[in-house]
Design a protein around this motif. Structure first.
Motif, PDB file in Angstrom:
ATOM      1  N   LYS A 111     -36.604  12.018   8.464  1.00  0.00           N
ATOM      2  CA  LYS A 111     -37.993  11.435   8.402  1.00  0.00           C
ATOM      3  C   LYS A 111     -38.403  11.454   6.890  1.00  0.00           C
ATOM      4  CE  LYS A 111     -40.146   8.139  11.150  1.00  0.00           C
ATOM      5  NZ  LYS A 111     -41.321   8.166  12.945  1.00  0.00           N
ATOM      6  N   ARG A 112     -38.790  11.996   6.676  1.00  0.00           N
ATOM      7  CA  ARG A 112     -39.346  12.677   4.993  1.00  0.00           C
ATOM      8  C   ARG A 112     -38.673  11.999   4.099  1.00  0.00           C
ATOM      9  NH1 ARG A 112     -42.409  17.953   3.180  1.00  0.00           N
ATOM     10  NH2 ARG A 112     -42.738  17.433   1.261  1.00  0.00           N
ATOM     11  N   ASP A 113     -37.162  12.615   3.867  1.00  0.00           N
ATOM     12  CA  ASP A 113     -36.430  12.093   3.349  1.00  0.00           C
ATOM     13  C   ASP A 113     -35.747  10.758   3.504  1.00  0.00           C
ATOM     14  OD1 ASP A 113     -35.959  15.044   2.887  1.00  0.00           O
ATOM     15  OD2 ASP A 113     -33.861  15.336   4.248  1.00  0.00           O
ATOM     16  N   ARG A 114     -35.625  10.501   4.092  1.00  0.00           N
ATOM     17  CA  ARG A 114     -35.473   8.593   4.230  1.00  0.00           C
ATOM     18  C   ARG A 114     -36.179   8.242   4.193  1.00  0.00           C
ATOM     19  NH1 ARG A 114     -34.323   8.598   9.529  1.00  0.00           N
ATOM     20  NH2 ARG A 114     -36.188   8.177  10.346  1.00  0.00           N
ATOM     21  N   ARG A 115     -37.689   7.944   3.761  1.00  0.00           N
ATOM     22  CA  ARG A 115     -39.129   7.296   3.318  1.00  0.00           C
ATOM     23  C   ARG A 115     -38.844   7.961   1.926  1.00  0.00           C
ATOM     24  NH1 ARG A 115     -43.714   9.212   7.905  1.00  0.00           N
ATOM     25  NH2 ARG A 115     -42.830   7.179   9.199  1.00  0.00           N
ATOM     26  N   GLU A 116     -38.936   8.899   1.263  1.00  0.00           N
ATOM     27  CA  GLU A 116     -38.103   9.440  -0.259  1.00  0.00           C
ATOM     28  C   GLU A 116     -36.943   8.195  -0.173  1.00  0.00           C
ATOM     29  OE1 GLU A 116     -38.313  13.457  -0.503  1.00  0.00           O
ATOM     30  OE2 GLU A 116     -39.678  13.938   0.525  1.00  0.00           O
ATOM     31  N   MET A 117     -36.358   8.384   0.269  1.00  0.00           N
ATOM     32  CA  MET A 117     -35.430   7.752  -0.450  1.00  0.00           C
ATOM     33  C   MET A 117     -35.909   5.896  -0.971  1.00  0.00           C
ATOM     34  SD  MET A 117     -31.889   9.557   0.665  1.00  0.00           S
ATOM     35  CE  MET A 117     -31.654   9.584   2.492  1.00  0.00           C
ATOM     36  N   GLU A 118     -35.524   5.475   0.434  1.00  0.00           N
ATOM     37  CA  GLU A 118     -36.243   4.442   0.288  1.00  0.00           C
ATOM     38  C   GLU A 118     -37.682   3.709  -0.890  1.00  0.00           C
ATOM     39  OE1 GLU A 118     -38.393   3.294   4.528  1.00  0.00           O
ATOM     40  OE2 GLU A 118     -35.947   3.269   4.952  1.00  0.00           O
ATOM     41  N   ARG A 119     -38.556   4.651  -0.736  1.00  0.00           N
ATOM     42  CA  ARG A 119     -39.679   4.871  -2.498  1.00  0.00           C
ATOM     43  C   ARG A 119     -38.854   4.629  -3.561  1.00  0.00           C
ATOM     44  NH1 ARG A 119     -42.085   8.262  -5.070  1.00  0.00           N
ATOM     45  NH2 ARG A 119     -41.175  10.235  -3.904  1.00  0.00           N
ATOM     46  N   LEU A 120     -37.852   5.528  -3.422  1.00  0.00           N
ATOM     47  CA  LEU A 120     -37.011   5.770  -4.579  1.00  0.00           C
ATOM     48  C   LEU A 120     -35.603   4.211  -5.062  1.00  0.00           C
ATOM     49  CD1 LEU A 120     -35.447   9.090  -4.815  1.00  0.00           C
ATOM     50  CD2 LEU A 120     -37.156   7.967  -6.686  1.00  0.00           C
ATOM     51  N   ARG A 121     -35.738   4.087  -3.693  1.00  0.00           N
ATOM     52  CA  ARG A 121     -34.587   2.915  -3.906  1.00  0.00           C
ATOM     53  C   ARG A 121     -36.012   1.321  -4.470  1.00  0.00           C
ATOM     54  NH1 ARG A 121     -32.132   4.188   1.186  1.00  0.00           N
ATOM     55  NH2 ARG A 121     -30.363   5.016   0.324  1.00  0.00           N
ATOM     56  N   GLU A 122     -37.277   1.321  -3.543  1.00  0.00           N
ATOM     57  CA  GLU A 122     -38.085   0.283  -4.104  1.00  0.00           C
ATOM     58  C   GLU A 122     -37.998   0.933  -5.615  1.00  0.00           C
ATOM     59  OE1 GLU A 122     -41.159   0.816  -1.301  1.00  0.00           O
ATOM     60  OE2 GLU A 122     -39.489  -0.006   0.314  1.00  0.00           O
ATOM     61  N   GLN A 123     -38.740   1.570  -6.490  1.00  0.00           N
ATOM     62  CA  GLN A 123     -39.158   1.978  -7.665  1.00  0.00           C
ATOM     63  C   GLN A 123     -37.904   1.296  -8.489  1.00  0.00           C
ATOM     64  OE1 GLN A 123     -40.017   5.784  -7.924  1.00  0.00           O
ATOM     65  NE2 GLN A 123     -41.634   5.651  -7.037  1.00  0.00           N
ATOM     66  N   VAL A 124     -36.277   1.794  -8.578  1.00  0.00           N
ATOM     67  CA  VAL A 124     -35.275   1.384  -8.662  1.00  0.00           C
ATOM     68  C   VAL A 124     -34.818   0.008  -9.081  1.00  0.00           C
ATOM     69  CG1 VAL A 124     -33.066   2.069  -9.420  1.00  0.00           C
ATOM     70  CG2 VAL A 124     -34.153   3.925  -8.890  1.00  0.00           C
ATOM     71  N   ASN A 125     -35.292  -0.597  -7.879  1.00  0.00           N
ATOM     72  CA  ASN A 125     -34.908  -2.287  -8.022  1.00  0.00           C
ATOM     73  C   ASN A 125     -36.418  -3.389  -8.235  1.00  0.00           C
ATOM     74  OD1 ASN A 125     -32.319  -1.408  -6.785  1.00  0.00           O
ATOM     75  ND2 ASN A 125     -32.778  -1.416  -4.505  1.00  0.00           N
ATOM     76  N   ALA A 126     -37.595  -2.867  -8.664  1.00  0.00           N
ATOM     77  CA  ALA A 126     -38.679  -3.513  -8.806  1.00  0.00           C
ATOM     78  C   ALA A 126     -38.383  -4.085 -10.678  1.00  0.00           C
ATOM     79  CB  ALA A 126     -39.803  -2.681  -9.114  1.00  0.00           C
ATOM     80  N   PRO A 127     -39.028  -4.909 -10.909  1.00  0.00           N
ATOM     81  CA  PRO A 127     -38.781  -5.148 -11.873  1.00  0.00           C
ATOM     82  C   PRO A 127     -39.056  -4.808 -12.693  1.00  0.00           C
ATOM     83  CG  PRO A 127     -40.380  -7.134 -10.713  1.00  0.00           C
ATOM     84  CD  PRO A 127     -39.113  -6.473 -10.045  1.00  0.00           C
ATOM     85  N   VAL A 128     -38.324  -4.283 -14.092  1.00  0.00           N
ATOM     86  CA  VAL A 128     -39.407  -3.498 -14.960  1.00  0.00           C
ATOM     87  C   VAL A 128     -40.124  -4.140 -16.164  1.00  0.00           C
ATOM     88  CG1 VAL A 128     -38.997  -1.957 -16.693  1.00  0.00           C
ATOM     89  CG2 VAL A 128     -38.005  -1.922 -14.340  1.00  0.00           C
ATOM     90  N   PHE A 129     -40.871  -3.907 -15.716  1.00  0.00           N
ATOM     91  CA  PHE A 129     -42.052  -4.385 -17.222  1.00  0.00           C
ATOM     92  C   PHE A 129     -43.148  -3.318 -17.817  1.00  0.00           C
ATOM     93  CE2 PHE A 129     -41.100  -8.392 -14.429  1.00  0.00           C
ATOM     94  CZ  PHE A 129     -41.107  -9.058 -14.772  1.00  0.00           C
TER      95      PHE A 129
END
Length: 142
Positions: A111-129
């Motif tokens: 569960k911890r790994d899944r949460r970390e992967m979700e957090r990374l995906r959100e950071q990568v897909n977030a708009p970059v400004f």
């Protein structure tokens, strides 16, 4: 009939090495990934010197101006003389790296790994400004 030389866009894209094969160039045209002078191009659309060709290659848009019309595939140095590359620079590697890949045979993620992967995906897909250093630190988790 005018003295201007023209050639099919799929043949020209292949000739100047924007795509590896002629069939890939034809498929890109059919899929709507090629535009000539801001008009969607079919494989048989003709191009001439001075036209702007936009090709979507591997998730990146290449913007080139036709400098010289050629019909045969040529070496890379000669191909570079046939176009003017006006493409925007590619994004930094750290912004295009896949997030959340696991080693083969590592078993199911916790569960911890899944949460970390979700957090990374959100950071990568977030708009970059903003500041690139701040973005790098955020991606590194600092």
């Amino acid at each position: 009939m005018s003295g201007e030389e023209t050639v099919r866009v799929d043949l020209w894209i292949w000739s100047v090495r924007l795509l590896k094969t002629r069939s890939q160039a034809t498929a890109a045209c059919r899929a709507g990934h090629v535009r000539v002078n801001d008009e969607r191009a079919k494989p048989a659309t003709t191009v001439k010197a001075g036209d702007e060709v936009r090709v979507r290659v591997e998730g990146r848009e290449r913007v080139v101006e036709v400098k010289k019309v050629i019909r045969k595939r040529v070496g890379a140095p000669v191909a570079a003389e046939c176009l003017v590359d006006n493409s925007p620079p590619p994004p930094p590697r750290e912004l295009t790296m896949p997030a959340g890949l696991r080693d083969r045979g590592a078993g199911r993620p916790t569960k911890r790994d899944r949460r970390e992967m979700e957090r990374l995906r959100e950071q990568v897909n977030a708009p970059v400004f903003g500041d690139p250093d701040k973005i790098r630190r955020r991606l590194e988790g600092k």
